[in-house]
Design a protein around this motif. Structure first.
Motif, PDB file in Angstrom:
ATOM      1  N   MET A 116      57.250  57.142  51.660  1.00  0.00           N
ATOM      2  CA  MET A 116      58.627  57.360  51.883  1.00  0.00           C
ATOM      3  C   MET A 116      59.233  56.195  52.180  1.00  0.00           C
ATOM      4  N   ARG A 117      60.764  57.036  51.666  1.00  0.00           N
ATOM      5  CA  ARG A 117      61.700  55.252  51.635  1.00  0.00           C
ATOM      6  C   ARG A 117      63.194  54.869  52.267  1.00  0.00           C
ATOM      7  N   LEU A 118      63.625  54.054  53.122  1.00  0.00           N
ATOM      8  CA  LEU A 118      64.344  54.267  53.376  1.00  0.00           C
ATOM      9  C   LEU A 118      64.954  53.101  53.483  1.00  0.00           C
ATOM     10  N   THR A 119      66.962  54.007  53.442  1.00  0.00           N
ATOM     11  CA  THR A 119      67.515  53.291  52.810  1.00  0.00           C
ATOM     12  C   THR A 119      68.718  53.390  53.998  1.00  0.00           C
ATOM     13  N   LYS A 120      69.893  52.404  54.669  1.00  0.00           N
ATOM     14  CA  LYS A 120      70.585  52.413  55.510  1.00  0.00           C
ATOM     15  C   LYS A 120      71.746  52.242  54.720  1.00  0.00           C
ATOM     16  N   PHE A 121      72.978  53.175  55.151  1.00  0.00           N
ATOM     17  CA  PHE A 121      74.496  53.890  53.940  1.00  0.00           C
ATOM     18  C   PHE A 121      75.365  53.426  54.980  1.00  0.00           C
ATOM     19  N   GLY A 122      75.812  52.260  55.370  1.00  0.00           N
ATOM     20  CA  GLY A 122      76.423  51.861  56.708  1.00  0.00           C
ATOM     21  C   GLY A 122      76.090  53.017  58.574  1.00  0.00           C
ATOM     22  N   HIS A 123      76.527  51.957  58.722  1.00  0.00           N
ATOM     23  CA  HIS A 123      76.980  52.555  60.787  1.00  0.00           C
ATOM     24  C   HIS A 123      75.553  52.931  60.940  1.00  0.00           C
ATOM     25  N   SER A 124      75.788  54.595  61.273  1.00  0.00           N
ATOM     26  CA  SER A 124      74.206  55.357  61.680  1.00  0.00           C
ATOM     27  C   SER A 124      73.759  56.233  60.758  1.00  0.00           C
ATOM     28  N   CYS A 125      74.098  56.271  59.119  1.00  0.00           N
ATOM     29  CA  CYS A 125      73.552  56.744  58.140  1.00  0.00           C
ATOM     30  C   CYS A 125      72.433  55.955  57.281  1.00  0.00           C
ATOM     31  N   VAL A 126      71.066  56.754  57.580  1.00  0.00           N
ATOM     32  CA  VAL A 126      70.641  56.428  56.144  1.00  0.00           C
ATOM     33  C   VAL A 126      70.343  57.678  55.449  1.00  0.00           C
ATOM     34  N   ARG A 127      68.897  57.605  54.638  1.00  0.00           N
ATOM     35  CA  ARG A 127      68.889  57.935  53.444  1.00  0.00           C
ATOM     36  C   ARG A 127      67.104  57.611  53.358  1.00  0.00           C
ATOM     37  N   LEU A 128      66.890  59.368  53.239  1.00  0.00           N
ATOM     38  CA  LEU A 128      65.332  59.554  53.413  1.00  0.00           C
ATOM     39  C   LEU A 128      65.421  59.678  52.508  1.00  0.00           C
ATOM     40  N   GLU A 129      63.666  58.923  50.958  1.00  0.00           N
ATOM     41  CA  GLU A 129      63.210  59.614  49.872  1.00  0.00           C
ATOM     42  C   GLU A 129      61.915  59.749  50.221  1.00  0.00           C
ATOM     43  N   THR A 130      61.773  61.011  49.372  1.00  0.00           N
ATOM     44  CA  THR A 130      59.739  61.548  49.900  1.00  0.00           C
ATOM     45  C   THR A 130      60.412  61.485  47.748  1.00  0.00           C
ATOM     46  N   ASP A 131      58.599  61.682  47.992  1.00  0.00           N
ATOM     47  CA  ASP A 131      58.227  62.353  46.856  1.00  0.00           C
ATOM     48  C   ASP A 131      58.861  64.153  46.105  1.00  0.00           C
ATOM     49  N   GLN A 132      59.602  64.100  46.947  1.00  0.00           N
ATOM     50  CA  GLN A 132      59.695  66.103  47.105  1.00  0.00           C
ATOM     51  C   GLN A 132      61.178  66.385  46.958  1.00  0.00           C
ATOM     52  N   GLY A 133      61.970  65.052  47.916  1.00  0.00           N
ATOM     53  CA  GLY A 133      63.416  65.018  47.421  1.00  0.00           C
ATOM     54  C   GLY A 133      64.109  64.271  48.782  1.00  0.00           C
ATOM     55  N   VAL A 134      65.289  64.672  49.309  1.00  0.00           N
ATOM     56  CA  VAL A 134      66.026  63.680  49.881  1.00  0.00           C
ATOM     57  C   VAL A 134      66.651  63.901  50.547  1.00  0.00           C
ATOM     58  N   ILE A 135      66.832  63.262  51.881  1.00  0.00           N
ATOM     59  CA  ILE A 135      66.982  63.202  52.991  1.00  0.00           C
ATOM     60  C   ILE A 135      68.262  62.547  54.201  1.00  0.00           C
ATOM     61  N   VAL A 136      69.508  63.171  53.736  1.00  0.00           N
ATOM     62  CA  VAL A 136      70.788  61.597  54.657  1.00  0.00           C
ATOM     63  C   VAL A 136      70.495  62.587  55.847  1.00  0.00           C
ATOM     64  N   ILE A 137      71.162  61.664  57.021  1.00  0.00           N
ATOM     65  CA  ILE A 137      71.355  61.369  58.081  1.00  0.00           C
ATOM     66  C   ILE A 137      72.327  61.087  58.514  1.00  0.00           C
ATOM     67  N   ASP A 138      73.292  61.538  59.228  1.00  0.00           N
ATOM     68  CA  ASP A 138      74.897  61.146  59.297  1.00  0.00           C
ATOM     69  C   ASP A 138      75.594  60.299  58.533  1.00  0.00           C
ATOM     70  N   PRO A 139      75.892  61.183  57.532  1.00  0.00           N
ATOM     71  CA  PRO A 139      77.010  60.705  56.688  1.00  0.00           C
ATOM     72  C   PRO A 139      78.047  60.220  57.791  1.00  0.00           C
ATOM     73  N   GLY A 140      78.965  59.663  58.112  1.00  0.00           N
ATOM     74  CA  GLY A 140      80.481  59.281  59.127  1.00  0.00           C
ATOM     75  C   GLY A 140      81.040  58.252  57.707  1.00  0.00           C
ATOM     76  N   VAL A 141      81.920  58.692  58.229  1.00  0.00           N
ATOM     77  CA  VAL A 141      83.388  57.720  57.773  1.00  0.00           C
ATOM     78  C   VAL A 141      83.470  56.246  57.510  1.00  0.00           C
ATOM     79  N   TYR A 142      82.413  55.604  58.545  1.00  0.00           N
ATOM     80  CA  TYR A 142      82.240  54.688  58.255  1.00  0.00           C
ATOM     81  C   TYR A 142      80.975  53.912  57.274  1.00  0.00           C
ATOM     82  N   SER A 143      80.332  55.337  57.015  1.00  0.00           N
ATOM     83  CA  SER A 143      79.072  54.543  55.844  1.00  0.00           C
ATOM     84  C   SER A 143      79.413  55.355  54.084  1.00  0.00           C
ATOM     85  N   ASP A 144      78.909  54.403  53.417  1.00  0.00           N
ATOM     86  CA  ASP A 144      78.995  54.613  52.416  1.00  0.00           C
ATOM     87  C   ASP A 144      78.215  56.049  51.344  1.00  0.00           C
TER      88      ASP A 144
END
Length: 206
Positions: free
Chosen positions: A1-29
């Protein structure tokens, strides 16, 4: 799994089968939401849930599922989402998202507490705005390091209690660069080399 931070509390988790994003807020990309399959929101505050971006996401990608506590309806309005609560386990992107925690940390006795759902995904724990210690092993802790509801001593105790071998800071958009450097220095000194900064748009493979 790959983890990328996109600002503040937002992270993107990529597996071989899809993408999960946690907490895409107003301070996030907003780029975090590109091609996402499932969005998990810890609570209704705008720095964790940007309703306008989620509305735009569903307009262009209606198959994306959004999950969060029932109180999220106050922010999302008519947007469809699936209610989750402590103890739930949700299949997403070829893995399982476990819901851990019930309440937002206390900001002040005069401010009502809202529901807060933390998420544990393949050992990666995002607590949202709470210092909930899971009752199961955590391999990567995303630690909220700066907030109106916390102090650094509490963050240190939380990190020590979770005992994760890797700790990345989140919830840090409210800090200027000198503040981030200070937080990094103190946490590094008190919790050791398990703690390291992950910058916005940085990706780590877990």
């Amino acid at each position: 799994m790959r983890l990328t931070k996109f600002g503040h509390s937002c992270v993107r988790l990529e597996t071989d089968q899809g993408v999960i994003v946690i907490d895409p807020g107003v301070y996030s990309d907003p780029a975090a939401l590109g091609g996402v399959d499932a969005v998990f929101v810890t609570h209704l505050h705008p720095d964790h849930c940007d309703a306008a971006e989620l509305r735009a996401l569903l307009a262009g990608r209606p198959e994306t599922r959004i999950y969060g506590p029932a109180s999220l309806a106050e922010t999302l309005g008519e947007l469809p989402f699936t209610v989750v609560s402590d103890g739930d386990a949700v299949p997403a992107a070829g893995t399982e998202v476990k819901v851990i925690g019930k309440d937002h940390a206390v900001v002040h006795p005069n401010i009502p507490r809202v529901t807060n759902s933390g998420y544990l995904i393949d050992g990666v724990f995002h607590p949202g705005d709470a210092l909930t210690v899971p009752d199961q092993p955590v391999s990567v802790l995303l630690a909220p390091v700066a907030a109106p509801w916390s102090k650094l001593a509490e963050v240190v105790d939380f990190v020590r209690a979770v005992e994760a071998p890797t700790v990345f800071p989140i919830h840090d958009a409210i800090l200027a660069e000198p503040g981030r450097a200070l937080v990094d220095r103190v946490l590094g000194m008190l919790v050791g080399d398990t703690y390291r900064r992950i910058e916005d748009r940085d990706t780590v493979t877990l």
